[in-house]
Enzyme design. Structure first.
Site, mmCIF file in Angstrom:
data_model
loop_
_atom_site.group_PDB
_atom_site.id
_atom_site.type_symbol
_atom_site.label_atom_id
_atom_site.label_comp_id
_atom_site.label_asym_id
_atom_site.label_seq_id
_atom_site.Cartn_x
_atom_site.Cartn_y
_atom_site.Cartn_z
ATOM 1 N N ASP A 114 -11.089 3.777 -1.055
ATOM 2 C CA ASP A 114 -10.824 2.535 0.650
ATOM 3 C C ASP A 114 -12.737 2.640 0.020
ATOM 4 O O ASP A 114 -13.239 3.791 -0.415
ATOM 5 C CB ASP A 114 -10.915 3.141 1.257
ATOM 6 N N ASP A 170 1.058 -1.528 -0.101
ATOM 7 C CA ASP A 170 -0.199 -0.263 0.148
ATOM 8 C C ASP A 170 0.632 1.236 0.267
ATOM 9 O O ASP A 170 1.631 1.837 0.840
ATOM 10 C CB ASP A 170 -0.836 0.040 1.167
HETATM 11 C C1 GLA Z 1 -5.721 2.555 2.875
HETATM 12 C C2 GLA Z 1 -6.181 1.346 2.077
HETATM 13 C C3 GLA Z 1 -7.027 0.702 3.342
HETATM 14 C C4 GLA Z 1 -6.270 -0.230 4.230
HETATM 15 C C5 GLA Z 1 -5.691 0.882 4.851
HETATM 16 C C6 GLA Z 1 -4.581 0.389 6.364
HETATM 17 O O1 GLA Z 1 -6.445 3.164 2.845
HETATM 18 O O2 GLA Z 1 -6.267 1.915 0.759
HETATM 19 O O3 GLA Z 1 -7.260 -0.829 2.543
HETATM 20 O O4 GLA Z 1 -5.275 -0.860 3.592
HETATM 21 O O5 GLA Z 1 -5.272 1.956 3.705
HETATM 22 O O6 GLA Z 1 -3.794 1.663 7.213
#
Ligand code: GLA
Length: 497
Positions: A322, A261
């Site tokens: 997200d 990520d």
């Molecule tokens: C980002 C990702 C999420 C999750 C969070 C964890 O926002 O897009 O899917 O993994 O980080 O902190």
């Protein structure tokens, strides 16, 4: 006399100048930065003036202005979606005080004049990125990956016991046998690095290898999460500067899936070339371990990632920010942010984010829409609910074999809308057995009917199956279909030759 006067004037001027008059050439060490943004020092030396952050490294002072004894500037906050706002530095006795906001964090902190050694110790290391290469993509995801992830339900409230219970529940509920085999620990498992730089799990995960063994013994696979940045999105230790070492650690533990990520890495890598290079670096490191590890890219769909995700060894790549457990967010992603259809296919999948089914923020009709869209898109199906306590209704939505079969179809085609009319949409997806999946959707707040223009969509139905209800319907009855508010109907159509 004249000389004395000049000296007096100079002395007066110097006294009038505050401690801060030296600041433009000074190095200041912060006393009380909050964990985010983790500011360590402020260096004011003309063109290279900068603030150093544990998350973002060295950030240049942008639009720097001096107003009397006050400095006003902006800092790139690691997130291009959030506007930069004014940050103010003023003298405060023999210290300086810095106030402002970075991303979502307000701050008010002081810094003392640092001595050379102290300032040097806060240097933020820069690591060169590899030359651009194409990474061998291992064939580890012939169909979209299916599993479970801790993030949507638990965020960082996770521990070894919960993950073991989830693994058990995946087995006892039948979810594993329906195809959900990855148990993915998202953000929040990381601890500190040991003296050799090896990343350790935190106290909630006493033994990652033992946990992997437990998961494997149940016919499941284990996923972990990291970031190319120094910090993950939730502020845990990222892989910055430790890429190869972390890949090997994950492989040694028995990890089968890595979600990588961008998070604080977005401050370091914000061009297509650098983002490619940093994902390439982990792709190469995973391959170098010799272990089969599914590689999930999470950089929110930037820089047309679907066009190059496979070239860094990726098996799935997020196409969006997200998801949240509400219809509006889910629908925005599912209908409109599912990536470029022809990027998806065996071993490389557009990922519109994990499922929210069963988390309580949507109605059953809305969750059915969520599943139907993800299946039509050939999206990875990564559960986001507490599978230890779900209702039979949730389980039924998640384990409908015919819906899963549409998602997992080996052609790997991504469905597309063929008609948008008012609040209704019709989507189709070609399947490997010569049939066509047809999704009928109502995005409106009241019941609506949709008449399927079979001719216009080039389909002459010979046999039609209502997938959610597992029953055949006569083609004549598959013309005008009534849909509940925010609802969906999924059909499998055998065309007349
Ligand atoms: C980002 C990702 C999420 C999750 C969070 C964890 O926002 O897009 O899917 O993994 O980080 O902190």
């Amino acid at each position: 006399m004249r000389r004395l006067m000049i000296t007096t004037v100079l002395a007066g001027l110097m006294a009038a100048a505050s401690a801060f008059a030296d600041a433009p050439k000074g190095a200041w060490v912060f006393d009380n930065s909050p964990e985010f943004p983790g500011f360590t020092r402020l260096i004011i030396d003309g063109d290279h003036s900068r603030v150093t952050s544990k998350w973002y490294g060295d950030l240049p002072l942008t639009d720097l202005k001096q107003d009397g004894d006050t400095l006003v500037f902006k800092l790139y906050n690691g997130n291009p979606r959030v506007a930069m706002t004014d940050i103010i530095v003023k003298p405060d006795g023999d210290k300086v005080r810095m106030t402002g906001k970075v991303w979502y964090q307000d701050f008010d902190m002081t810094a003392h004049k640092g001595d050379t050694a102290e300032v040097k110790a806060l240097d933020f290391p820069a690591y060169p990125l590899p030359d651009r290469r194409v990474v061998t993509q291992k064939p580890l995801a012939a169909t979209p990956p299916m599993g479970w992830s801790s993030w949507n339900k638990f965020a960082t409230n996770i521990n070894d016991k919960t993950i073991r219970e989830i693994a058990d529940a995946l087995v006892s509920s039948g979810l594993r046998d329906a195809g959900y085999i990855y148990v993915n620990i998202d953000d929040g498992w990381q601890g500190q690095r040991d003296a050799n730089g090896a990343l350790q799990p935190n106290a909630h995960f006493p033994d990652m290898k033992a946990l992997a063994d437990y998961v494997h013994a149940r016919g499941l696979k284990l996923g972990l999460y990291s970031s190319p940045g120094p910090k993950t999105c939730a502020g845990y230790e990222g892989s910055y500067g430790h890429i190869k070492q972390d890949a090997q650690t994950f492989a040694d533990w028995g990890v089968d899936y890595l979600k990588y990520d961008l998070c604080s890495g977005e401050a370091f890598y914000h061009t297509p070339e650098t983002v490619y290079a940093t994902y390439q670096e982990m792709g190469e490191a995973l391959n170098a371990t010799g272990r089969d590890i599914v590689y999930s890219l999470c950089q929110y769909g930037r820089f047309d990632v679907g066009a190059w995700g496979r070239q860094v060894g990726g098996h799935l790549w997020r196409t969006t920010g997200d998801i949240e457990d509400n219809y509006d967010t889910m629908a925005k992603i599912g209908f409109d942010k599912n990536g470029v259809a022809n990027h998806t296919g065996p071993n490389g999948w557009n990922d519109p984010d994990m499922l929210e089914v069963g988390n309580g923020g949507m109605t059953t009709d809305e969750y059915r829409t969520h599943m139907s869209l993800w299946a039509l898109m050939a999206a990875p199906l990564v559960l986001g609910n507490d599978v230890r306590t779900m209702t039979p209704e949730t389980l039924a939505l998640l384990t409908n074999r015919e819906v899963i079969a549409i998602d997992q179809d080996r052609l790997g085609a991504q469905g597309l809308p063929v008609q948008k009319d008012g609040t209704t949409e019709i989507w189709t997806k070609k399947l490997s057995d010569g049939t066509i999946a047809v999704g009928l959707f109502n995005r409106g707040l009241s019941q609506a009917s949709v008449t399927i223009p079979w001719d216009k969509i080039g389909l002459k139905p010979k046999a039609v199956r209502d997938v959610w209800n597992a029953k055949e319907i006569t083609p004549a009855n598959a013309r005008t279909v009534t849909l509940p508010a925010h609802g969906a109907v999924l059909l499998k159509v055998k065309p007349a030759l």
